[in-house]
Design an enzyme around this catalytic site. Sequence first.
Site, PDB file in Angstrom:
ATOM      1  CG  HIS A  31       0.382   6.405  -0.922  1.00 46.31           C
ATOM      2  ND1 HIS A  31      -0.764   6.578  -0.172  1.00 46.31           N
ATOM      3  CD2 HIS A  31       0.815   5.148  -0.656  1.00 46.31           C
ATOM      4  CE1 HIS A  31      -1.001   5.472   0.516  1.00 46.31           C
ATOM      5  NE2 HIS A  31      -0.053   4.580   0.243  1.00 46.31           N
ATOM      6  CG  HIS A  55      -2.715  -1.144  -5.375  1.00 46.91           C
ATOM      7  ND1 HIS A  55      -1.888  -2.150  -4.932  1.00 46.91           N
ATOM      8  CD2 HIS A  55      -3.350  -0.664  -4.285  1.00 46.91           C
ATOM      9  CE1 HIS A  55      -2.026  -2.278  -3.618  1.00 46.91           C
ATOM     10  NE2 HIS A  55      -2.910  -1.380  -3.195  1.00 46.91           N
TER      11      HIS A  55
HETATM   12  P1  ATP Z   1      -5.381   2.328   7.187  1.00 44.89           P
HETATM   13  O1  ATP Z   1      -4.645   1.023   7.402  1.00 44.89           O
HETATM   14  O2  ATP Z   1      -5.634   3.090   8.435  1.00 44.89           O
HETATM   15  O3  ATP Z   1      -6.566   2.193   6.321  1.00 44.89           O
HETATM   16  P2  ATP Z   1      -3.359   2.929   5.262  1.00 44.89           P
HETATM   17  O4  ATP Z   1      -3.595   1.536   4.757  1.00 44.89           O
HETATM   18  O5  ATP Z   1      -3.323   4.019   4.292  1.00 44.89           O
HETATM   19  O6  ATP Z   1      -4.400   3.305   6.371  1.00 44.89           O
HETATM   20  P3  ATP Z   1      -1.056   1.797   6.413  1.00 44.89           P
HETATM   21  O7  ATP Z   1      -1.848   0.575   6.801  1.00 44.89           O
HETATM   22  O8  ATP Z   1      -0.049   2.305   7.373  1.00 44.89           O
HETATM   23  O9  ATP Z   1      -2.004   2.985   6.068  1.00 44.89           O
HETATM   24  O10 ATP Z   1      -0.350   1.439   5.048  1.00 44.89           O
HETATM   25  C1  ATP Z   1       0.513   2.329   4.385  1.00 44.89           C
HETATM   26  C2  ATP Z   1       0.637   1.853   2.959  1.00 44.89           C
HETATM   27  O11 ATP Z   1       1.181   0.522   2.936  1.00 44.89           O
HETATM   28  C3  ATP Z   1      -0.691   1.757   2.221  1.00 44.89           C
HETATM   29  O12 ATP Z   1      -0.458   2.064   0.866  1.00 44.89           O
HETATM   30  C4  ATP Z   1      -1.071   0.305   2.352  1.00 44.89           C
HETATM   31  O13 ATP Z   1      -1.860  -0.136   1.261  1.00 44.89           O
HETATM   32  C5  ATP Z   1       0.269  -0.386   2.335  1.00 44.89           C
HETATM   33  N1  ATP Z   1       0.254  -1.593   3.165  1.00 44.89           N
HETATM   34  C6  ATP Z   1      -0.201  -1.704   4.421  1.00 44.89           C
HETATM   35  N2  ATP Z   1      -0.034  -2.946   4.900  1.00 44.89           N
HETATM   36  C7  ATP Z   1       0.551  -3.661   3.919  1.00 44.89           C
HETATM   37  C8  ATP Z   1       0.992  -5.013   3.780  1.00 44.89           C
HETATM   38  N3  ATP Z   1       0.877  -5.892   4.759  1.00 44.89           N
HETATM   39  N4  ATP Z   1       1.543  -5.365   2.613  1.00 44.89           N
HETATM   40  C9  ATP Z   1       1.689  -4.490   1.601  1.00 44.89           C
HETATM   41  N5  ATP Z   1       1.302  -3.214   1.662  1.00 44.89           N
HETATM   42  C10 ATP Z   1       0.739  -2.795   2.788  1.00 44.89           C
END
Ligand code: ATP
Length: 177
Positions: A44, A126
Amino acid sequence: MAESTQRVFFALWPDAPARAIIAGLAREVALESGGRPTALNHIHLTLAFVGEQPAIRVDSLRRLAGVVRARTFMLALDEIGGFRRTGIAWLGSSTAQPELAALHDDLTRALQSRGFPVDERPYAPHLTLARRSTTVIDRRLSQPIRWRVNSFTLMASELASSGPAYRTIAEWSLVTA
Ligand code: ATP
Ligand code: MG
């Protein structure tokens, strides 16, 4: 009793053909960069990350996102890069994607107006191809990967026993020209 919260974010999802191509690229880039590829169903593009919110605020997110009006558009992604610090290998674009930026800006303004936290850093759209990469890959695809963006979604990010999973809370269609 502690109030239950959900970890939420807004995202775009590639259509099936683009998703298949990106999943293949993710496997390739994971091998090259020493990381773990993103699973097909997890591929995504984050529009806006909101983070932990109580249920009542998630309802408010549904209402505010319904107000965002944008046209459908073609998204073209042609650049592979990496965030060294976090070990993320990603697919992005070497050229500006104005419709995507406009959608992001509209959503961010709506979030801001309702007091939701927004990322102050410039938007760096990205798709994560691989995690825990040890080498940064930096190259241009000869053919961009394209798909028509028809909708965006509000997602909940949940940690299941099988690992992290995303659940669609709501989806909004973009306007056809
Ligand atoms: P994991 O953290 O378990 O590796 P994930 O990153 O896919 O899994 P989330 O951390 O819940 O899941 O993030 C969901 C989405 O939001 C992802 O696309 C992640 O890159 C983005 N994301 C997470 N934290 C941030 C942040 N602080 N700022 C911007 N984007 C974020
Ligand atoms: Mg994360």
